[in-house]
Design a protein around this motif. Structure first.
Motif, PDB file in Angstrom:
ATOM      1  N   THR A   1       7.739  19.244 -14.083  1.00 30.79           N
ATOM      2  CA  THR A   1       6.543  19.161 -13.245  1.00 30.79           C
ATOM      3  C   THR A   1       6.076  17.721 -13.047  1.00 30.79           C
ATOM      4  O   THR A   1       5.267  17.437 -12.181  1.00 30.79           O
ATOM      5  N   LYS A   2       6.603  16.799 -13.872  1.00 38.50           N
ATOM      6  CA  LYS A   2       6.191  15.392 -13.722  1.00 38.50           C
ATOM      7  C   LYS A   2       7.427  14.561 -13.372  1.00 38.50           C
ATOM      8  O   LYS A   2       8.246  14.271 -14.252  1.00 38.50           O
ATOM      9  N   LEU A   3       7.581  14.199 -12.117  1.00 32.86           N
ATOM     10  CA  LEU A   3       8.760  13.433 -11.698  1.00 32.86           C
ATOM     11  C   LEU A   3       8.440  11.937 -11.709  1.00 32.86           C
ATOM     12  O   LEU A   3       7.325  11.529 -11.374  1.00 32.86           O
ATOM     13  N   ARG A   4       9.442  11.152 -12.090  1.00 34.07           N
ATOM     14  CA  ARG A   4       9.271   9.693 -12.148  1.00 34.07           C
ATOM     15  C   ARG A   4       9.460   9.112 -10.753  1.00 34.07           C
ATOM     16  O   ARG A   4      10.555   9.123 -10.216  1.00 34.07           O
ATOM     17  N   ARG A   5       8.394   8.636 -10.148  1.00 31.33           N
ATOM     18  CA  ARG A   5       8.490   8.025  -8.823  1.00 31.33           C
ATOM     19  C   ARG A   5       7.605   6.792  -8.760  1.00 31.33           C
ATOM     20  O   ARG A   5       6.582   6.715  -9.444  1.00 31.33           O
ATOM     21  N   LYS A   6       7.990   5.835  -7.907  1.00 27.88           N
ATOM     22  CA  LYS A   6       7.207   4.607  -7.752  1.00 27.88           C
ATOM     23  C   LYS A   6       5.877   4.924  -7.073  1.00 27.88           C
ATOM     24  O   LYS A   6       5.822   5.806  -6.215  1.00 27.88           O
ATOM     25  N   PRO A   7       4.828   4.179  -7.429  1.00 31.53           N
ATOM     26  CA  PRO A   7       3.551   4.369  -6.722  1.00 31.53           C
ATOM     27  C   PRO A   7       3.622   3.815  -5.299  1.00 31.53           C
ATOM     28  O   PRO A   7       4.440   2.931  -5.007  1.00 31.53           O
ATOM     29  N   VAL A   8       2.756   4.332  -4.430  1.00 28.99           N
ATOM     30  CA  VAL A   8       2.724   3.945  -3.007  1.00 28.99           C
ATOM     31  C   VAL A   8       2.628   2.426  -2.844  1.00 28.99           C
ATOM     32  O   VAL A   8       3.298   1.812  -2.001  1.00 28.99           O
ATOM     33  N   SER A   9       1.823   1.794  -3.692  1.00 26.68           N
ATOM     34  CA  SER A   9       1.596   0.345  -3.553  1.00 26.68           C
ATOM     35  C   SER A   9       2.878  -0.463  -3.777  1.00 26.68           C
ATOM     36  O   SER A   9       2.964  -1.617  -3.378  1.00 26.68           O
ATOM     37  N   GLU A  10       3.889   0.135  -4.392  1.00 19.24           N
ATOM     38  CA  GLU A  10       5.142  -0.599  -4.647  1.00 19.24           C
ATOM     39  C   GLU A  10       6.105  -0.563  -3.469  1.00 19.24           C
ATOM     40  O   GLU A  10       7.075  -1.304  -3.444  1.00 19.24           O
ATOM     41  N   PHE A  11       5.856   0.345  -2.516  1.00 21.14           N
ATOM     42  CA  PHE A  11       6.839   0.406  -1.428  1.00 21.14           C
ATOM     43  C   PHE A  11       6.221   0.379  -0.031  1.00 21.14           C
ATOM     44  O   PHE A  11       6.884   0.702   0.950  1.00 21.14           O
ATOM     45  N   THR A  12       4.948  -0.028   0.047  1.00 16.32           N
ATOM     46  CA  THR A  12       4.323  -0.145   1.368  1.00 16.32           C
ATOM     47  C   THR A  12       3.762  -1.547   1.562  1.00 16.32           C
ATOM     48  O   THR A  12       3.319  -2.186   0.593  1.00 16.32           O
ATOM     49  N   THR A  13       3.809  -2.022   2.798  1.00 15.64           N
ATOM     50  CA  THR A  13       3.107  -3.267   3.129  1.00 15.64           C
ATOM     51  C   THR A  13       2.554  -3.147   4.542  1.00 15.64           C
ATOM     52  O   THR A  13       3.128  -2.448   5.375  1.00 15.64           O
ATOM     53  N   PHE A  14       1.456  -3.830   4.791  1.00 22.39           N
ATOM     54  CA  PHE A  14       0.861  -3.837   6.129  1.00 22.39           C
ATOM     55  C   PHE A  14       1.516  -4.903   7.000  1.00 22.39           C
ATOM     56  O   PHE A  14       1.750  -6.027   6.550  1.00 22.39           O
ATOM     57  N   ASP A  15       1.841  -4.546   8.197  1.00 21.80           N
ATOM     58  CA  ASP A  15       2.229  -5.464   9.283  1.00 21.80           C
ATOM     59  C   ASP A  15       3.573  -6.161   9.128  1.00 21.80           C
ATOM     60  O   ASP A  15       4.256  -6.418  10.106  1.00 21.80           O
ATOM     61  N   ARG A  16       3.954  -6.558   7.918  1.00 23.39           N
ATOM     62  CA  ARG A  16       5.215  -7.267   7.689  1.00 23.39           C
ATOM     63  C   ARG A  16       5.795  -6.824   6.356  1.00 23.39           C
ATOM     64  O   ARG A  16       5.118  -6.275   5.513  1.00 23.39           O
ATOM     65  N   TRP A  17       7.100  -7.131   6.169  1.00 22.21           N
ATOM     66  CA  TRP A  17       7.785  -6.817   4.900  1.00 22.21           C
ATOM     67  C   TRP A  17       7.029  -7.429   3.717  1.00 22.21           C
ATOM     68  O   TRP A  17       6.935  -6.851   2.648  1.00 22.21           O
ATOM     69  N   ASP A  18       6.490  -8.667   3.955  1.00 14.19           N
ATOM     70  CA  ASP A  18       5.811  -9.364   2.849  1.00 14.19           C
ATOM     71  C   ASP A  18       4.292  -9.251   2.966  1.00 14.19           C
ATOM     72  O   ASP A  18       3.551 -10.082   2.453  1.00 14.19           O
ATOM     73  N   GLY A  19       3.816  -8.228   3.671  1.00 16.98           N
ATOM     74  CA  GLY A  19       2.371  -8.033   3.807  1.00 16.98           C
ATOM     75  C   GLY A  19       1.729  -7.455   2.551  1.00 16.98           C
ATOM     76  O   GLY A  19       2.404  -7.239   1.534  1.00 16.98           O
ATOM     77  N   LYS A  20       0.440  -7.194   2.659  1.00 23.26           N
ATOM     78  CA  LYS A  20      -0.305  -6.638   1.513  1.00 23.26           C
ATOM     79  C   LYS A  20       0.023  -5.158   1.346  1.00 23.26           C
ATOM     80  O   LYS A  20       0.200  -4.438   2.328  1.00 23.26           O
ATOM     81  N   PRO A  21       0.101  -4.662   0.102  1.00 24.69           N
ATOM     82  CA  PRO A  21       0.397  -3.247  -0.113  1.00 24.69           C
ATOM     83  C   PRO A  21      -0.788  -2.335   0.196  1.00 24.69           C
ATOM     84  O   PRO A  21      -1.933  -2.795   0.198  1.00 24.69           O
ATOM     85  N   LEU A  22      -0.467  -1.078   0.456  1.00 25.47           N
ATOM     86  CA  LEU A  22      -1.520  -0.059   0.614  1.00 25.47           C
ATOM     87  C   LEU A  22      -1.895   0.430  -0.789  1.00 25.47           C
ATOM     88  O   LEU A  22      -1.055   0.975  -1.516  1.00 25.47           O
ATOM     89  N   MET A  23      -3.132   0.198  -1.162  1.00 23.87           N
ATOM     90  CA  MET A  23      -3.605   0.599  -2.494  1.00 23.87           C
ATOM     91  C   MET A  23      -4.325   1.952  -2.403  1.00 23.87           C
ATOM     92  O   MET A  23      -4.904   2.279  -1.372  1.00 23.87           O
ATOM     93  N   GLY A  24      -4.297   2.721  -3.487  1.00 26.94           N
ATOM     94  CA  GLY A  24      -4.955   4.027  -3.504  1.00 26.94           C
ATOM     95  C   GLY A  24      -6.445   3.934  -3.684  1.00 26.94           C
ATOM     96  O   GLY A  24      -6.984   2.882  -3.991  1.00 26.94           O
TER      97      GLY A  24
END
Ligand SMILES: Cc1cc2nc3c(=O)[nH]c(=O)nc-3n(C[C@H](O)[C@H](O)[C@H](O)COP(=O)(O)O)c2cc1C
Length: 221
Positions: A198-221
């Motif tokens: 029931t508990k799968l190991r996955r990266k948090p959203v902030s580790e794989f999202t960025t705004f506007d560019r590859w090196d942009g700011k992450p989306l935080m929860g």
């Protein structure tokens, strides 16, 4: 089940009870999975439901060469089978590395094995002229493959998307009578899992999202 519960708990089941999957349940799983998206809605999938023990044994054997390389590369600290960094592991080391049982036994121990094929005459492979390994073609079959696992989870079953046997695709085509223009995309052991994770190991959203560019700011929860 509630949709988000299914999405968050559909894991890779490799240990199965001896329970069979009734044909009606298998039908329900496929009946719901078929609503997956595919490029141009071409629906190039074909599923071979393998129950025969000898055929499943053969599929397990076909997974071995790729599983040996996978394990040897892991031991060498590499990202196995990636298409960018050439492996430093030589053929003799791979030959000496045992194939981990968890990568071969599920084909034998599962109630059934689904061999999911895709007709390449129907797939728009938009990246076929790029100088890198093809990615787009998989997009016309893996939504369907993943839907199979989501539906199975909803019905109380589980399985794993496996691709290791596909390194021997020619042998699988010969074994199962698959035409040469039809690719094998997944060989999926399916059954009643011994344990439901029931508990799968996955990266948090902030580790794989960025705004506007590859090196942009992450989306935080
Ligand atoms: C494209 C793809 C190929 C995979 N190939 C294999 C495979 O050949 N053998 C295997 O045991 N698992 C395979 N897996 C399963 C992954 O290892 C598994 O989804 C991942 O480790 C996460 O496991 P979890 O959902 O149980 O946390 C594959 C998964 C994907 C999406």
């Amino acid at each position: 089940m509630e949709l988000y519960d299914v999405m968050r708990t559909t894991f890779s089941a490799r240990d199965f009870t001896g329970d069979p999957i009734p044909d009606e349940t298998l039908y329900t799983i496929l009946e719901n999975a078929r609503f997956a998206s595919s490029g141009g809605n071409r629906q190039g999938w074909h599923v071979i439901i393998v129950r025969d023990p000898q055929t499943r044994q053969a599929l397990a054997q076909l997974a071995e060469p790729a599983a040996k390389r996978y394990a040897a590369q892991l031991q060498a600290g590499e990202s196995p089978w990636n298409s960018i960094d050439p492996t430093s592991v030589d053929a003799a080391t791979i030959a000496q590395t045992p194939a981990p049982a968890r990568l071969t036994e599920p084909f034998i121990k599962a109630a059934t094995v689904l061999v999911v094929c895709v007709d390449l005459k129907l797939v728009a492979s938009i990246d076929q002229d790029l100088q890198r390994v093809g990615v787009i073609s998989g997009g016309s079959i893996y939504p369907f493959v993943w839907n199979l696992l989501l539906s199975a989870r909803h019905e109380g079953y589980g399985g794993t998307i496996t691709t290791l046997p596909v390194a021997q695709e020619g042998n699988i085509q010969e074994l199962l009578g698959i035409p040469s223009h039809v690719a094998v995309s997944a060989v999926m052991p399916l059954g009643k899992p011994v344990k439901q994770l029931t508990k799968l190991r996955r990266k948090p959203v902030s580790e794989f999202t960025t705004f506007d560019r590859w090196d942009g700011k992450p989306l935080m929860g």
